[in-house]
Enzyme design. Structure first.
Site, PDB file in Angstrom:
ATOM      1  N   TYR A 161      69.676   7.544  39.587  1.00  0.00           N
ATOM      2  CA  TYR A 161      69.945   8.927  39.189  1.00  0.00           C
ATOM      3  C   TYR A 161      69.278   9.311  37.876  1.00  0.00           C
ATOM      4  O   TYR A 161      69.933   9.734  36.932  1.00  0.00           O
ATOM      5  CB  TYR A 161      71.469   9.162  39.095  1.00  0.00           C
ATOM      6  CG  TYR A 161      72.115   9.181  40.456  1.00  0.00           C
ATOM      7  CD1 TYR A 161      72.115  10.347  41.219  1.00  0.00           C
ATOM      8  CD2 TYR A 161      72.694   8.042  40.994  1.00  0.00           C
ATOM      9  CE1 TYR A 161      72.681  10.373  42.480  1.00  0.00           C
ATOM     10  CE2 TYR A 161      73.253   8.057  42.259  1.00  0.00           C
ATOM     11  CZ  TYR A 161      73.244   9.221  42.997  1.00  0.00           C
ATOM     12  OH  TYR A 161      73.802   9.244  44.249  1.00  0.00           O
ATOM     13  N   TYR A 168      83.320   9.112  47.193  1.00  0.00           N
ATOM     14  CA  TYR A 168      81.959   8.587  47.113  1.00  0.00           C
ATOM     15  C   TYR A 168      81.804   7.473  48.148  1.00  0.00           C
ATOM     16  O   TYR A 168      82.598   6.531  48.180  1.00  0.00           O
ATOM     17  CB  TYR A 168      81.635   8.035  45.714  1.00  0.00           C
ATOM     18  CG  TYR A 168      80.239   7.454  45.666  1.00  0.00           C
ATOM     19  CD1 TYR A 168      79.140   8.298  45.575  1.00  0.00           C
ATOM     20  CD2 TYR A 168      80.027   6.091  45.800  1.00  0.00           C
ATOM     21  CE1 TYR A 168      77.852   7.779  45.605  1.00  0.00           C
ATOM     22  CE2 TYR A 168      78.739   5.567  45.829  1.00  0.00           C
ATOM     23  CZ  TYR A 168      77.662   6.418  45.725  1.00  0.00           C
ATOM     24  OH  TYR A 168      76.389   5.902  45.768  1.00  0.00           O
ATOM     25  N   ASP A 187      87.232   2.730  52.933  1.00  0.00           N
ATOM     26  CA  ASP A 187      86.080   2.250  52.178  1.00  0.00           C
ATOM     27  C   ASP A 187      86.597   1.525  50.932  1.00  0.00           C
ATOM     28  O   ASP A 187      86.977   2.155  49.956  1.00  0.00           O
ATOM     29  CB  ASP A 187      85.186   3.441  51.812  1.00  0.00           C
ATOM     30  CG  ASP A 187      83.949   3.019  51.025  1.00  0.00           C
ATOM     31  OD1 ASP A 187      83.890   1.852  50.575  1.00  0.00           O
ATOM     32  OD2 ASP A 187      83.048   3.856  50.847  1.00  0.00           O
ATOM     33  N   LYS A 201      80.084  -4.549  47.056  1.00  0.00           N
ATOM     34  CA  LYS A 201      80.139  -4.765  45.604  1.00  0.00           C
ATOM     35  C   LYS A 201      80.582  -6.170  45.178  1.00  0.00           C
ATOM     36  O   LYS A 201      79.745  -7.045  45.066  1.00  0.00           O
ATOM     37  CB  LYS A 201      80.977  -3.656  44.968  1.00  0.00           C
ATOM     38  CG  LYS A 201      80.236  -2.316  45.046  1.00  0.00           C
ATOM     39  CD  LYS A 201      80.751  -1.280  44.098  1.00  0.00           C
ATOM     40  CE  LYS A 201      79.735  -0.177  43.891  1.00  0.00           C
ATOM     41  NZ  LYS A 201      80.010   1.063  44.602  1.00  0.00           N
TER      42      LYS A 201
HETATM   43  C1  LIG Z   1      79.236   1.756  45.577  1.00  0.00           C
HETATM   44  C2  LIG Z   1      79.953   2.321  46.732  1.00  0.00           C
HETATM   45  C3  LIG Z   1      79.290   2.541  47.957  1.00  0.00           C
HETATM   46  C4  LIG Z   1      77.818   2.275  48.145  1.00  0.00           C
HETATM   47  O1  LIG Z   1      77.490   0.950  47.956  1.00  0.00           O
HETATM   48  P1  LIG Z   1      75.951   0.547  47.623  1.00  0.00           P
HETATM   49  O2  LIG Z   1      75.964  -0.943  47.639  1.00  0.00           O
HETATM   50  O3  LIG Z   1      75.653   1.136  46.281  1.00  0.00           O
HETATM   51  O4  LIG Z   1      75.105   1.130  48.686  1.00  0.00           O
HETATM   52  C5  LIG Z   1      80.043   3.043  49.000  1.00  0.00           C
HETATM   53  N1  LIG Z   1      81.355   3.307  48.853  1.00  0.00           N
HETATM   54  C6  LIG Z   1      82.021   3.099  47.704  1.00  0.00           C
HETATM   55  C7  LIG Z   1      83.479   3.389  47.615  1.00  0.00           C
HETATM   56  C8  LIG Z   1      81.341   2.613  46.593  1.00  0.00           C
HETATM   57  O5  LIG Z   1      81.979   2.438  45.433  1.00  0.00           O
END
Ligand SMILES: *Cc1c(COP(=O)(O)O)cnc(C)c1O
Length: 431
Positions: free
Chosen positions: A21, A149, A247, A276
């Site tokens: 970004y 997100y 997620d 992550k």
């Molecule tokens: C970071 C994140 C993503 C995307 O993961 P990347 O490895 O950066 O593609 C998706 N969902 C959530 C909740 C996240 O924190």
């Protein structure tokens, strides 16, 4: 050797390399890191910074961990990668077994993706294919909440907050999904679930799944909400015949105080995304898990082929470091460590509340957030933090930390003191 001096390669970075970004024509300053060890990042000029970010939720055991290093060194001796089409290997199977055992019992099936965003794409495809194979070909939309997100690829972006997620710029290519207000957690029990039910009632024939980050909305605004919302959402998804995708890419592996945030609501998703912290911050890897019900549904029309298969699917190095990271986490007193971090963050960040520029201070598990009334000047504040010997990267109105779980009390105090000191100075300047 093309680069003799640090200033040379920094200059090349500035002119040629995109950072997350950022603008290529007006780049923000970047700090050259030489190495990282434990909770410390060592800059090229020899300064050491205490890390408050865990490199975006990932480096939960700190950097350069001997156990994780050894796992990689050992794996590299046998193979770094082989295609996953038609081949399989123990690192992947071992990881699948660990994930199946760690998560809720119905989550029995694992797709190993190469990043969080891709795991979200796979989750969306699973949900759509589930209904498609059962003849419900109109169920291709998602329903989600504002402030979320879910990644930077187009599918993930389409369920990010429409404003933060820049939906206007990409309106021609992003699918249009349904959005409802952000879940809240007010004292009178109001939580905004009614809006969710209304959309489900009206559009259930078009909606394949609800996607949401449980308890903590991360990059969309570091917003926390209550477990009751998730419990009600689970009931609604069943009532209106819609799948529930959780997620947990940010919240997974202990960050909120339980191994997975959904445990606090005592619910089970139909599809779960992890990423992550999965590899302890070493390599990019993510997982999309699902239930026998979804697997059966996808296969209902006789084909059963899930339409995804990345080149680097189930990379053995990534799987093996994930296996080592999970073992390391489970053999450590992680729960007590996170409780300790939570308590300390509550004690030490609460004094920020008295500053007039601060709107809110909130803590959940090993996440501490100070929300300001106005957006910060990121460039200046970043430099201020570095000058204080800490690595904290604010964004927009948020100054937040999510340190490695191994951080010591004195190190965490350095982070919270730096936040207070810099915000106090900002408050004085504002008056
Ligand atoms: C970071 C994140 C993503 C995307 O993961 P990347 O490895 O950066 O593609 C998706 N969902 C959530 C909740 C996240 O924190």
């Amino acid at each position: 050797m093309p680069f003799q001096k640090i200033s040379d390669w920094l200059e090349y970075d500035k002119n040629h390399l995109w950072h997350p970004y950022t603008s290529m024509t007006d780049p923000l300053p970047t700090y050259p890191v030489e190495s990282a060890h434990g909770v410390r990042l060592k800059l090229a000029d020899g300064r050491e910074l205490i890390d408050g970010m865990s490199s975006w939720w990932a480096a939960i055991h700190g950097y350069n961990h001997p156990v994780l290093n050894a796992a990689l060194e050992q794996q590299i001796q046998s193979m770094s990668h082989v295609m996953f089409g038609g081949l399989t290997h123990l690192p992947a199977v071992t990881l699948a077994e660990k994930l199946v055992n760690l998560t809720a019992k119905p989550l029995q099936h694992v797709f190993l993706a190469d990043s969080g965003s891709v795991a979200v794409e796979v989750a969306i495809k699973m949900a759509i294919q589930y209904w498609y194979a059962q003849g419900k070909t109109k169920k291709q939309k998602l329903l989600t909440v504002r402030g979320g997100y879910h990644g930077d690829t187009l599918g993930g972006m389409s369920v990010c907050d429409p404003v933060n997620g820049m939906h206007t710029m990409f309106q021609g290519v992003l699918p249009r999904h349904f959005f409802v207000p952000q879940p809240i957690c007010s004292d009178d029990g109001e939580n905004n679930i009614e809006a969710m039910e209304k959309q489900l009632q009206q559009h259930q024939s078009e909606i394949a799944a609800v996607i949401i980050e449980p308890l903590v909305q991360g990059a969309g605004g570091m917003h926390f909400y209550c477990r009751e919302y998730l419990q009600q959402l689970r009931v609604l998804c069943d009532k209106y015949d819609v799948l529930l995708i959780l997620d947990e890419i940010a919240t997974g592996f202990g960050r909120t105080g339980t191994l997975f945030a959904y445990e606090q609501a005592d619910i089970v998703p139909d599809i779960l995304c992890l990423g992550k912290a999965l590899t302890g911050g070493y390599l990019t890897l993510a997982a999309t898990m699902t239930t026998a019900k979804v697997v059966q549904g996808i296969s209902a029309d006789g084909s059963g082929v899930l339409m995804h298969g990345p080149t680097f699917m189930a990379n053995p190095l990534a799987c093996q470091v994930a296996n080592a990271s999970i073992d390391l986490l489970l053999s450590s007193p992680w729960k007590a460590a996170i409780e300790q971090i939570e308590k300390q963050l509550q004690e030490e960040l609460s004094i920020c509340q008295e500053l007039t520029i601060v709107r809110d201070v909130r803590v959940k598990g090993a996440i501490g957030v100070v929300e300001l009334k106005e957006a910060v000047d990121m460039k200046t504040m970043q430099a201020d933090f570095v000058a204080q010997g800490v690595w904290i990267r604010p964004f927009n109105k948020l100054v937040y930390i999510m340190p490695p779980y191994i951080i010591k009390q004195g190190e965490l105090t350095k982070l919270t003191q730096a936040i207070y000191k810099i915000l106090k100075r900002l408050t004085l300047n504002a008056n």
